[in-house]
Design an enzyme around this catalytic site. Structure first.
Site, PDB file in Angstrom:
ATOM      1  CG  ASP A 186      55.938  37.488  42.304  1.00  0.00           C
ATOM      2  OD1 ASP A 186      55.828  38.208  41.289  1.00  0.00           O
ATOM      3  OD2 ASP A 186      55.188  36.519  42.515  1.00  0.00           O
TER       4      ASP A 186
HETATM    5  C1  BGC Z   1      53.459  36.968  39.432  1.00  0.00           C
HETATM    6  C2  BGC Z   1      54.736  36.513  38.771  1.00  0.00           C
HETATM    7  C3  BGC Z   1      54.967  37.303  37.509  1.00  0.00           C
HETATM    8  C4  BGC Z   1      55.010  38.773  37.852  1.00  0.00           C
HETATM    9  C5  BGC Z   1      55.230  39.684  36.664  1.00  0.00           C
HETATM   10  C6  BGC Z   1      53.437  38.480  39.641  1.00  0.00           C
HETATM   11  O1  BGC Z   1      52.200  38.895  40.095  1.00  0.00           O
HETATM   12  O2  BGC Z   1      53.304  36.334  40.670  1.00  0.00           O
HETATM   13  O3  BGC Z   1      54.679  35.139  38.497  1.00  0.00           O
HETATM   14  O4  BGC Z   1      56.150  36.889  36.885  1.00  0.00           O
HETATM   15  O5  BGC Z   1      53.784  39.151  38.455  1.00  0.00           O
HETATM   16  O6  BGC Z   1      54.117  39.697  35.855  1.00  0.00           O
END
Ligand code: BGC
Length: 756
Positions: A227
């Site tokens: 993530d």
């Molecule tokens: C979120 C993800 C997301 C990623 C990219 C993160 O903060 O938890 O779900 O895909 O950011 O935006």
């Protein structure tokens, strides 16, 4: 791409550089070897592609916002999810996005989790089936998905540091199970690890989740990415199988990889494994050589409306207030009628190219009078808005209030503090109910809310966060163009404190004790036999369905046989309708505590009035099994099981019994500290130790001396003995019954028969 040849050519530094993004949304290219860069974008219910001409990483191009996971799960319709996935896949392809970041299938442990709107369910079977269907749709266009957030990311509070602390059974039966089917069946090209820790270890460097479970147990062959910013210790991540770090760490973590290989703390072979998987993904999804394609926003807008209408859940419909009678005077009240809340905040937020409100959509059905009632962006009570709304309610025969949660309540990044609706909306509804008896509430929210007005209003229609065309979908249902067929994918408890995670959410500092174990959602409410506002699986229709003729392929099976369950469903009402038939399994008697019933199948069936259809379910070993910590695997305990078919988890219409025989042992080796009770409960132990139980029991209850005690004393003594460790044999008699060595030998003898 000849990956073997490339791997030989790459320098150590180049390999390390491939293991992290080149920026926020791209992988690192290596021009020297013709390795292109691919783009990834959020997800999950629309494309949030970064606008390359924008200044920041979060300014996206316009797209179509489909209903969020909280809504789509309620469709209980795999085909629908696949259709939506296909549309998303085509969009990505046209926009040259290689991987769409989603879907998210984390379990809704608490209604308070700020991201529940993106997730599917409190039930792992449903969550995984929905995720699998979504993935299959997107990937059918050759675009990858990223199933997220693996795993146990069930809250936003301290999401980047907290530790989800739980036992092995809870992990496998609930939290991992939400991912398992999606991983095994739909084979997502990528999986995104979560920010949090599991039992103290970051999920971005967790060998248990990433290697033992994901790759070894489930056979996952794809790529794991972090993530955004989830990496804690990059070399440890490489070892565990975290292939790609996102976004870029501007070379810092790449340098650590190089250093660790050079100083021997990281094996270059482990790095090669990650690099290979990154190259495989690039090879599979590189869009640069793909022909140009197009996508059509208008047709996707229509599709989004259709999907939203299939997901909506009719919670209450007293005296058939719905569908609305257009000969009556109707008012729409509440600012959501004009500006629907149709999506949540955070990384999934789509820049919608258009939005259909209920006020736009109602024009095709009839004229309505509108009053604002409350302001969208505040909780403050505005007495003049309420007064106007009350006057409007007095003038009309039926009032539809559009209400729910505003953006202030639900978003990525924080959890809710309570389950209540904004004060200004509650006051508005109360005031309207005082002057009009025909009130219908349309809800826009991403997670359950307390509904104190439920008994006062005649109708409640749950639209959830239904995407940019939600207003059209709401009107289609309100006016009977579409017959509602959604079912709740989560329980609506009466109040927050009824929820099983209540005492331990969001935890103490960084530790979150999942003390409710497997008893999440309806598994808990049913075990406690608790009243809930609306149960899991609940949802009404404008027609009625009759269930009949349940039949099993056999009344007695072996645990590894397949069991077929059939039944007939008939539409006994006056309009077309779809029913979601839910199959639950209950273990009649079990030596381990198990939920009262668990969802193991569902079918959505379309029927014209008077029409009947036969539906069929196939159950396998897993449908009857529990996760057995003693063998670290799934076991079936031999015995009777009940198969229930229901219109909700608390509206069971048909039942049948099946005896499941099983060779799965629940291995249990005895020690000196095992109790008499443990031993005597198993035949092998009873044979050897029963005589001693009798002797000690007699001695302790005084019978030895001829003073026969009352039956209550006997019962007390026997109970004490039942829980006494076996070493008590050496103590609780007038003269020794055996030596320590003899006792050890007897225990060993029973153990050897148990192990055979
Ligand atoms: C979120 C993800 C997301 C990623 C990219 C993160 O903060 O938890 O779900 O895909 O950011 O935006």
């Amino acid at each position: 791409m000849n990956i073997d040849a490339i791997l030989k050519e790459l320098t150590l530094e180049e390999k390390a550089s491939l293991c992290s993004g080149s920026d926020y949304w791209h992988t690192e290219p290596i021009e020297r070897l013709d390795i292109p860069s691919i783009m990834v974008s959020d997800g999950p219910h629309g494309l949030r592609k970064n606008d390359e001409n924008a200044d920041g990483p979060n300014e996206s191009k316009t797209a179509v916002c489909f209903p969020s996971g909280c809504a789509t799960a309620c469709s209980f319709d795999k085909e629908l999810l696949t259709t939506m996935g296909k549309a998303l896949g085509q969009t990505c392809k046209a926009e040259k996005v290689s991987v769409l970041l989603g879907p998210g299938c984390n379990i809704k442990r608490s209604p308070l989790c700020g991201r529940n709107f993106e997730y599917f369910s409190e039930d792992p079977y449903l969550a995984s089936q929905m995720a699998a269907a979504h993935i299959k749709g997107v990937q059918s266009s050759g675009v990858g998905t990223s199933l997220k957030h693996f795993c146990c990311n069930n809250q936003e509070t301290r999401r980047m540091s907290c530790s989800a602390n739980m036992d092995e059974r809870t992990f496998f039966e609930i939290y991992a199970a939400a991912f398992e089917t999606a991983v095994k069946e739909a084979k997502p090209y990528t999986i995104m690890c979560s920010y949090n820790r599991l039992n103290g270890v970051y999920c971005s460097e967790n060998e248990f989740t990433l290697d033992q479970v994901l790759r070894k147990k489930w056979g996952y062959k794809g790529l794991v990415m972090s993530d955004w910013g989830a990496v804690n210790d990059r070399p440890k991540g490489i070892k565990a199988g975290l292939d790609l770090e996102m976004p870029t760490s501007f070379g810092t973590n790449d340098a650590m990889i190089v250093k660790s290989v050079k100083n021997g703390t990281l094996d270059e072979k482990d790095l090669d494994v990650c690099v290979r998987r990154i190259l495989e993904l690039i090879d599979k999804t590189d869009m640069s050589s793909q022909p140009e394609s197009k996508w059509d926003m208008d047709s996707q807008h229509q599709l989004s409306q259709k999907i939203a209408s299939e997901c909506a859940v009719l919670l209450k419909n007293e005296n058939s207030i719905l569908p609305l009678d257009t000969t009556k005077k109707i008012a729409f009240i509440g600012e959501f009628a004009q500006k629907p809340r149709y999506q949540g905040g955070g990384s999934s937020h789509i820049r919608s190219y258009k939005v259909t409100s209920a006020l736009d959509a109602v024009k095709q059905f009839c004229d309505v009078e509108y009053a604002k009632g409350y302001a969208y962006d505040t909780d403050d009570i505005d007495d003049s808005l309420i007064a106007q709304a009350v006057q409007c309610a007095e003038r009309n025969d039926i009032v539809v209030v559009f209400a729910g949660l505003t953006d202030l309540y639900e978003s990525e990044g924080f959890d809710r503090k309570h389950m209540k609706m904004p004060e200004n909306q509650l006051r508005l509804i109360d005031s309207i109910c005082e002057v009009n008896k025909n009130v219908v509430i349309v809800l826009h929210n991403g997670s359950p809310i307390e509904l104190p007005f439920a008994d006062k209003v005649k109708g409640i229609l749950e639209m959830y966060l239904g995407g940019q065309a939600v207003g059209g979908a709401a009107c289609d249902i309100l006016f009977g163009k579409v017959n509602p067929s959604g079912k709740l994918a989560e329980t609506f408890p009466m109040k927050l404190s009824d929820n099983p995670s209540y005492l331990n959410f969001p935890g103490f500092r960084d530790d979150v004790a999942y003390n409710e174990g497997i008893f999440v959602g309806y598994r808990y409410y049913d075990f406690k036999d608790m009243a809930v506002r609306y149960p899991f699986g609940h949802g009404l229709s404008y027609t009625t369905f009759e269930y009949s003729d349940i039949a099993l392929s056999s009344n007695s099976i072996r645990s590894d046989d397949e069991l077929t369950v059939t039944a007939t469903i008939t539409n006994t009402g006056h309009c077309d309708g779809k029913e979601v038939v839910q199959l639950y399994v209950s273990d009649v008697q079990s030596s381990i505590v198990r939920p009262v019933r668990e969802l193991k199948g569902f079918e959505k069936v379309f029927l014209k009035p008077g029409e009947s259809k036969k539906i069929m379910f196939k159950l396998d070993k897993r449908s009857f099994a529990f996760y057995n910590e003693a063998v670290h695997d799934w076991s079936v305990e031999e015995g009777d099981f009940i198969i229930s078919l229901g219109s909700s988890s608390r509206d069971i219409r048909l039942q049948a019994n099946v005896f499941v025989s099983s060779d799965d042992t629940i291995p249990y080796l005895l020690t000196l500290n095992s109790t008499f009770g443990d031993l005597i409960s198993i035949p092998e132990g009873k044979k050897v130790f029963d005589p001693y139980f009798e002797k000690i029991s007699k001695y302790m209850s005084g019978d030895q001396q001829g003073e026969t005690m009352g039956s209550s004393t006997k019962q007390m003594v026997e109970s004490m003995l039942w829980y006494m460790p076996l070493r008590g044999i050496l103590t609780f008699t007038d003269k020794p019954l055996m030596t320590h060595e003899e006792l050890d030998n007897m225990i060993a003898e029973v153990n050897s028969t148990l192990q055979k």
